[in-house]
Design a protein around this motif. Structure first.
Motif, PDB file in Angstrom:
ATOM      1  N   TYR E  18       0.889  -1.170   0.000  1.00 34.67           N
ATOM      2  CA  TYR E  18       0.000   0.000   0.000  1.00 34.67           C
ATOM      3  C   TYR E  18       0.912   1.199   0.000  1.00 34.67           C
ATOM      4  CZ  TYR E  18      -3.941  -2.985   1.254  1.00 34.67           C
ATOM      5  OH  TYR E  18      -4.921  -3.935   1.265  1.00 34.67           O
ATOM      6  N   VAL E  23       3.255  -4.886   2.565  1.00 34.35           N
ATOM      7  CA  VAL E  23       2.473  -5.713   3.465  1.00 34.35           C
ATOM      8  C   VAL E  23       2.781  -7.192   3.261  1.00 34.35           C
ATOM      9  CG1 VAL E  23       0.143  -6.315   4.147  1.00 34.35           C
ATOM     10  CG2 VAL E  23       0.673  -3.973   3.506  1.00 34.35           C
ATOM     11  N   PRO E  42       0.996 -12.246  14.369  1.00 39.98           N
ATOM     12  CA  PRO E  42       0.487 -11.071  15.089  1.00 39.98           C
ATOM     13  C   PRO E  42      -0.368 -10.180  14.189  1.00 39.98           C
ATOM     14  CG  PRO E  42       2.838 -10.836  14.654  1.00 39.98           C
ATOM     15  CD  PRO E  42       2.462 -12.220  14.256  1.00 39.98           C
ATOM     16  N   SER E  45       0.291  -8.485  10.415  1.00 34.54           N
ATOM     17  CA  SER E  45       1.385  -9.190   9.760  1.00 34.54           C
ATOM     18  C   SER E  45       1.057  -9.494   8.299  1.00 34.54           C
ATOM     19  CB  SER E  45       1.694 -10.481  10.516  1.00 34.54           C
ATOM     20  OG  SER E  45       0.530 -11.266  10.636  1.00 34.54           O
ATOM     21  N   GLY E  46      -0.190  -9.320   7.898  1.00 37.79           N
ATOM     22  CA  GLY E  46      -0.527  -9.509   6.490  1.00 37.79           C
ATOM     23  C   GLY E  46      -1.346 -10.759   6.223  1.00 37.79           C
ATOM     24  N   THR E  49      -4.524  -9.971   4.299  1.00 39.00           N
ATOM     25  CA  THR E  49      -4.160  -9.527   2.955  1.00 39.00           C
ATOM     26  C   THR E  49      -3.829 -10.722   2.066  1.00 39.00           C
ATOM     27  OG1 THR E  49      -3.270  -7.542   3.991  1.00 39.00           O
ATOM     28  CG2 THR E  49      -2.683  -7.936   1.692  1.00 39.00           C
ATOM     29  N   GLU E 175     -10.333 -15.418  10.445  1.00 40.22           N
ATOM     30  CA  GLU E 175     -10.698 -15.237  11.856  1.00 40.22           C
ATOM     31  C   GLU E 175     -12.189 -15.416  12.058  1.00 40.22           C
ATOM     32  OE1 GLU E 175      -8.921 -11.978  13.792  1.00 40.22           O
ATOM     33  OE2 GLU E 175      -7.127 -12.001  12.543  1.00 40.22           O
ATOM     34  N   HIS E 207      -6.736 -17.226  15.474  1.00 42.29           N
ATOM     35  CA  HIS E 207      -5.981 -16.982  16.706  1.00 42.29           C
ATOM     36  C   HIS E 207      -6.162 -18.132  17.691  1.00 42.29           C
ATOM     37  CE1 HIS E 207      -5.891 -12.411  15.914  1.00 42.29           C
ATOM     38  NE2 HIS E 207      -4.781 -12.983  15.508  1.00 42.29           N
TER      39      HIS E 207
HETATM   40  N1  ATP Z   1      -6.387  -0.594   2.462  1.00 43.73           N
HETATM   41  C1  ATP Z   1      -5.209  -0.501   3.123  1.00 43.73           C
HETATM   42  N2  ATP Z   1      -4.443   0.601   2.972  1.00 43.73           N
HETATM   43  C2  ATP Z   1      -3.262   0.707   3.621  1.00 43.73           C
HETATM   44  N3  ATP Z   1      -2.761  -0.216   4.439  1.00 43.73           N
HETATM   45  C3  ATP Z   1      -3.486  -1.335   4.641  1.00 43.73           C
HETATM   46  C4  ATP Z   1      -4.744  -1.547   4.001  1.00 43.73           C
HETATM   47  N4  ATP Z   1      -5.235  -2.744   4.391  1.00 43.73           N
HETATM   48  C5  ATP Z   1      -4.307  -3.262   5.231  1.00 43.73           C
HETATM   49  N5  ATP Z   1      -3.272  -2.416   5.392  1.00 43.73           N
HETATM   50  C6  ATP Z   1      -2.071  -2.645   6.216  1.00 43.73           C
HETATM   51  O1  ATP Z   1      -1.515  -3.869   5.843  1.00 43.73           O
HETATM   52  C7  ATP Z   1      -0.968  -4.527   6.958  1.00 43.73           C
HETATM   53  C8  ATP Z   1      -1.460  -5.950   7.010  1.00 43.73           C
HETATM   54  O2  ATP Z   1      -2.850  -5.947   7.223  1.00 43.73           O
HETATM   55  P1  ATP Z   1      -3.690  -7.281   7.410  1.00 43.73           P
HETATM   56  O3  ATP Z   1      -5.113  -6.866   7.582  1.00 43.73           O
HETATM   57  O4  ATP Z   1      -3.377  -8.198   6.324  1.00 43.73           O
HETATM   58  O5  ATP Z   1      -3.120  -7.847   8.767  1.00 43.73           O
HETATM   59  P2  ATP Z   1      -3.628  -9.120   9.582  1.00 43.73           P
HETATM   60  O6  ATP Z   1      -2.450  -9.981   9.730  1.00 43.73           O
HETATM   61  O7  ATP Z   1      -4.839  -9.678   8.976  1.00 43.73           O
HETATM   62  O8  ATP Z   1      -3.974  -8.479  10.997  1.00 43.73           O
HETATM   63  P3  ATP Z   1      -5.192  -8.807  11.959  1.00 43.73           P
HETATM   64  O9  ATP Z   1      -4.788  -9.998  12.748  1.00 43.73           O
HETATM   65  O10 ATP Z   1      -5.272  -7.558  12.804  1.00 43.73           O
HETATM   66  O11 ATP Z   1      -6.411  -9.008  11.119  1.00 43.73           O
HETATM   67  C9  ATP Z   1      -1.324  -3.725   8.182  1.00 43.73           C
HETATM   68  O12 ATP Z   1      -0.196  -2.980   8.567  1.00 43.73           O
HETATM   69  C10 ATP Z   1      -2.415  -2.824   7.678  1.00 43.73           C
HETATM   70  O13 ATP Z   1      -2.363  -1.602   8.358  1.00 43.73           O
END
Ligand code: ATP
Ligand code: ATP
Ligand code: MG
Ligand code: MG
Lengths: 230, 218, 215, 258, 258
Positions: E18, E23, E42, E45-46, E49, E175, E207
């Motif tokens: 992003y 990410v 954690p 961590s992505g 995504t 999740e 989790h």
């Molecule tokens: N639309 C977006 N624009 C900018 N940054 C984003 C966007 N979506 C996600 N991010 C960033 O990408 C990173 C990974 O996000 P992601 O949602 O994949 O994490 P996650 O591992 O699923 O976390 P969680 O356990 O909190 O769901 C984070 O730092 C988040 O802030």
């Protein structure tokens, strides 16, 4: 030339404000009546046409004519040079005078004093410009009813208006008034049509002349005005 | 019959004077509607019943009828009972009250939404109810509704065109006057619309700045 | 107070009120259509359409409806648009209120949780299918009340067409004032009728809103 | 001059009902000048209600509250009552769980609002007062911040400074730290300890048993609208007589060790 | 017919940024048919995504995603892409943390919407399908309820049934239980276990370490956009090699014991 298209449709669309008694106004039956519609209908009849009366706000009435919303204005419109530049006039079909009215006992008794007066006029009428040219303090209103209200209320000291309409309206309302005498020419009220239609103008003029000849005009004038106002 | 904007410059002085009047009316009515709105809101919520009930009726009247009619009544009606308002003042009052009623609705909702703890905290400090309202609750409520009130102000600018019907020479009437002389409606209405649009953009800009400033105090 | 006169002319006010109602209905329909179109432009994938939508809203909300009406009615013929006063009133007011409705509709659509669209898309629905079957049915409920506010403004706005000589409620009052010199009686008649129309519409909208909320 | 035997703050047979629900059942509590009393008890036991009765924020349905030689919850005609209670409340500082800072005012504005309106202090005097009080709670450097720019602990310290600025005779704390993150609790507790050292009279509703034990002169355990047991902290926390007290403390001390 | 060596779902060098924020940093993941893979790590961590990249909901900025012998994230002209992706997504069921049920449709309507629109099933076929799937998740008796009338666990089970109704080849869970109250988690986990027993290919972000250990064939630990470590659950949860994994698990297992 629009005469042909009008003849083809068989209808002459005539505009007026519908709020200028006794020349044109709405009666208890919600019909537009008065001197103007009577004249308009008579002219149409003599041209072999139906008359359709359209009421519209005075400040947009020439705009509407130019925009082809109707074919003629038979609405007590004073013939002026400026108007003549954008429309053509048939007539005059009556004459009137400019008059200045005050409340009885007013401090204003002569035209020379009016520099200190609040002068009420109707928006878009010839009197507005006339009053402004004299450097008077002018307030404009939508129509005669508002003018008379304001004169009564004292927010304006004098009003400038066509004499006949104002006198009749005041009579109707039972309002007391006085006039200020001054030198004034007579004005002709004309029928406005779009420019460049000599045939239409001629045929209307002929109809008007004919009804003045044969007494129909006087009958109409007596019915609505109570006087011959040719 | 084509368009001919060359007639416009000759009447620019009239038009600009109209712009000034329009701004003056808008400003006056905006101020009235803002403070009137706050005042009405407090009355509607905290006034005694014999004030609240007539106020409700008054609110109803203003919400249920066109502004055009209200302007007529204020200008030509009040003078019948001896209240003689100049057209400009009548316009400001009509527009101002009309939008004050709308603002009042917004502010009432916002006052109710202010956290009860705020009133309590103020009262525990020893402030009276009136003081707490004035210094703590109402300022927060008003701050919360700045954006929708801003919308009303912009609507107010546009409705100021209606004040032409009681003969105030604001922008619309000025355009009509120029048209009365030249019989060129399209050109002058377009010019008037452009001026309104510019004033509107200016207002939007100011409102955005106010919103941003107010944001800090959240 | 000239009750006698009021009794004589009130039928014509009723008739005029009917014109106002018709004006309101046509205008509302046109406004909703413009609003729907405007909102879909503002939410479009194509930048050109988005810009056009935004420009539409900005211009029509940024200038007085009265002026827009005048331009359409008096200026229209100069560029070849011939409309009678009623048509001009409906089109002028409809396009104007449509700009407000654009924002109302767009607001309700973007208020629907992003997850709804995502869920529909993950099932394999196309963007348009998701909009039609998932987003719009939900947004429709959200927009009833704010559209009601727009419609209230619209009903009051129909008074503007008096200026282009449609004989609706306000112009009827004005004409009678001109002919009878009795402004207050006439305003009272028209005011009461406006309140009835507005009250009735308000109730209808509340009813719709309540019904839509049941599920 | 009050005799040492007459209590400074005196709650006599306080009763409070919401409709059929009796929330306080004949509670009496005397607090001497400079004393610090903790009220503990399970949720819904009436702790907040009792505290809020002291400055008549939740008026009692029966019983009396006295501060020095003045009855707080007097029955008076509306106007007179309003005048009276606003007077009284200036003497009683109160701190809430959710801070209730005024978000539209800066820290300075929060602290000076009441003194300015009620004591008619000049701007200069107000500024001096604000600086003094904010210094005491360690928030002087944030004097021109807005509440939204502060952490929870900082907000609560400002709320305390705001109450202190009216120079109250008694301070009431209703779970002043329970909306705070664990790291932030300490900074607020420190401020309250400092007040204790200055012999401010205080009534504290809290869930922090450790803090209560360290700071208070006396502990009240309430349950279902009655005072089940009271005594010095040493006794109350180490070997309470009452079984309900024992149970309550068992749970709470277990949690504290997490 | 896919060879056992060619993976069923294949993510190759996935990258996602992003703006400046990377990410996903060159992540590869192969899933065999019928395999169940858990992704842990954690917050931020992505994980989401990566999962959402599989059906191109968050398109990658680099790398490829293949399902069987079809590339999912193909570059195509808009119209063609839309057609392609809608086709693909029908093969990939997805379940979100916040259910995302359609509130204006009944349970039946939620389950049958996509089959009706996309597969052109008749009403009778749709009803049969809905009953079948809802029976599987134990929600048949609620078929004519609306989402607002269901508990969180029930909502999630309906969401699973809705995804299953398209007969997907892969199921993705992001999740799926973490917005649920502890008592409700179990009922959703049971449904997922049942799917596992039926050899549904699944990728699960979770989790719930206990659940992951019990159900999955393979566990991936992600941190800051990279796969730090992966392996069978026995190894990953008992003695992971990597220090970051150890730390993460320490915290999470501690919390679980609370
Ligand atoms: N639309 C977006 N624009 C900018 N940054 C984003 C966007 N979506 C996600 N991010 C960033 O990408 C990173 C990974 O996000 P992601 O949602 O994949 O994490 P996650 O591992 O699923 O976390 P969680 O356990 O909190 O769901 C984070 O730092 C988040 O802030
Ligand atoms: N305004 C009210 N109307 C009705 N009941 C109320 C009201 N305020 C409080 N109560 C009830 O009074 C009882 C005591 O409430 P109180 O807030 O004093 O408890 P508490 O001991 O402070 O609990 P907590 O630790 O949760 O703050 C509760 O049962 C509560 O539901
Ligand atoms: Mg409490
Ligand atoms: Mg995630």
């Amino acid at each position: 030339e629009e005469l042909d298209t009008i003849k083809e449709k068989g209808v002459l669309r005539i505009a007026m404000s519908g709020a200028y008694p006794p020349f044109n106004f709405v009666n208890d039956q919600n019909e537009v009546v008065g001197f103007d519609p009577a004249i308009g209908v008579e002219i149409a009849k003599r041209m072999g046409l139906e008359a359709e009366i359209i009421t519209t706000n005075w400040d947009g009435i020439i705009g509407g004519l130019l925009a082809n919303k109707y074919d003629a204005i038979v609405g007590s419109m004073t013939i002026t040079e400026e108007r003549d530049e954008v429309v053509d006039f048939v007539g005059p079909y009556y004459t009137t005078k400019r008059a200045i009215f005050t409340k009885p006992g007013s401090e204003f008794t002569s035209i020379d004093q009016l520099g200190d007066a609040e002068v009420g006029v109707t928006l878009g009428e010839t009197h507005e410009e006339w009053a402004r040219e004299r450097g008077w303090s002018v307030r404009t209103y939508k129509g005669l009813p508002e003018l008379l209200l304001e004169l009564e209320n004292g927010r304006v000291d004098v009003i400038v208006n066509d004499s006949i309409a104002a006198i009749l309206a005041m009579g109707e309302k039972g309002q007391e008034f006085e006039t200020i005498e001054f030198e004034t020419e007579e004005f002709g009220a004309g029928i406005a049509i779009r420019e460049g239609n000599p045939a239409l103008a001629a045929e209307m003029q002929a109809a008007l002349d004919a009804m003045m000849e044969d007494g129909t005009y006087v009958d109409i004038a007596m019915e609505w005005i109570g006087a011959d106002i040719r | 019959m084509g368009l001919d904007f060359t007639v416009v410059p000759g009447y620019l002085d009239i038009i600009l004077l109209g712009v000034v009047w329009t701004i003056a009316i808008t400003l006056g009515a905006a101020i009235l509607s803002f403070f009137g709105g706050i005042f009405f809101a407090v009355i509607a919520l905290y006034g005694p019943w014999f004030v609240r009930l007539p106020f409700r009726a008054f609110e109803w009247l203003f919400m249920g009828t066109p502004l055009l009619l209200q302007l007529f009544l204020i200008y030509f009606g009040l003078v019948q009972i001896g209240i003689d308002l100049p057209a400009f003042v009548a316009g400001v009052i009509g527009l101002g009250l009309h939008f004050a009623v709308y603002n009042s609705e917004l502010i009432q909702t916002a006052i109710i939404a202010v956290d009860r703890g705020q009133m309590e905290a103020a009262r525990t400090l020893g402030l009276s109810r009136g003081q707490a309202l004035r210094k703590v609750v109402v300022p927060q409520a008003v701050r919360d509704v700045i954006p929708p009130i801003g919308n009303n102000m912009i609507a107010l600018l546009k409705d100021s065109a209606l004040v032409s019907v009681i003969g105030v020479s604001e922008l619309t009437l000025s355009a009509q006057r120029a048209i009365g002389n030249t019989y060129r409606p399209f050109e002058f209405y377009v010019v008037a619309a452009a001026f309104y649009y510019v004033i509107n953009l200016g207002m939007e800009w100011v409102l955005r700045r106010i919103e941003r400033r107010v944001q800090a105090a959240r | 107070m000239d009750i006698d006169l009021m009794m004589r002319v009130y039928p014509f006010f009723l008739k005029a009120a009917w014109v106002t109602v018709q004006l309101s209905i046509y205008t509302a329909i046109l406004g909703l259509a413009c609003g729907a179109l405007g909102a879909s432009m503002r939410l479009s994938r194509l930048a050109v359409l988005r810009f056009l939508g935004a420009a539409y809203v900005s211009v029509f909300r940024g200038t007085p409806a009265l002026i827009q009406l005048f331009i359409l009615y008096f200026g229209g013929p100069q560029i070849g648009i011939q409309l009678n006063a009623f048509e001009a009133g409906v089109i002028g007011l409809g396009v104007n209120i449509g700009a407000y409705m654009t924002e109302t509709i767009r607001g309700s659509i973007i208020a629907i949780d992003k997850g709804q669209r995502e869920a529909a898309r993950t099932l394999g629905l196309s963007g348009w299918q998701a909009m039609r079957k998932v987003i719009l049915p939900q947004a429709a409920r959200l927009m009833i009340r704010p559209l009601g506010v727009n419609i209230n403004a619209l009903i009051k706005g129909t008074a503007l067409v008096a200026a282009i000589s449609v004989v609706e409620l306000t112009y009827t009052a004005q004409r009678y004032i001109g002919s009878t010199y009795k402004p207050f009686e006439m305003f009272l008649l028209s005011g009461v009728l406006y309140m009835i129309i507005i009250y009735g519409t308000g109730q209808a909208i509340k009813w719709l809103d309540r019904r839509a909320r049941i599920v | 001059m009050t005799d040492d035997q007459t209590p400074f703050l005196d709650i006599r047979n306080a009763q409070k009902s919401y409709g059929d629900l009796e929330v306080l059942k004949d509670i009496s509590l005397q607090v001497q000048r400079g004393q610090i009393v903790a009220i503990i008890g399970p949720s819904g036991s009436g702790k907040s209600t009792l505290l809020r009765a002291i400055n008549d924020l939740d008026p009692l349905t029966g019983g009396e509250v006295w501060l020095e030689d003045m009855q707080i919850n007097k029955k008076l005609p509306h106007r007179q009552y309003e005048k009276h209670i606003n007077q009284v409340r200036q003497n009683i500082g109160m701190v809430f769980q959710h801070f209730n800072l005024f978000p539209h005012l800066s820290v300075r504005g929060n602290v000076t609002l009441a003194p300015k309106m009620l004591k008619g202090l000049s701007d200069a005097e107000c500024d001096k007062l604000a600086e003094e009080q904010l210094d005491k709670v360690g928030m002087l450097d944030r004097i021109d911040y807005y509440p939204s720019q502060l952490s929870g602990g900082q907000k609560q310290r400002v709320a305390i400074a705001r109450a202190l600025a009216m120079k109250p005779k008694v301070m009431l704390f209703d779970e002043a730290t329970s909306a705070l993150d664990p790291e932030l609790v300490e900074e607020v507790n420190l401020v309250m300890k400092k007040l204790a050292e200055e012999h401010m009279t205080m009534v504290i509703v809290t869930h922090e048993m450790g803090f209560a034990e360290a700071v208070c002169d006396r502990v009240l355990f309430m349950d279902q609208g009655v005072v089940v047991e009271e005594g010095p902290p040493s006794k109350m926390f180490r070997n309470p007589d009452n079984e309900r007290t024992q149970n309550f403390l068992k749970k709470h001390l277990a949690n504290a060790n997490r």
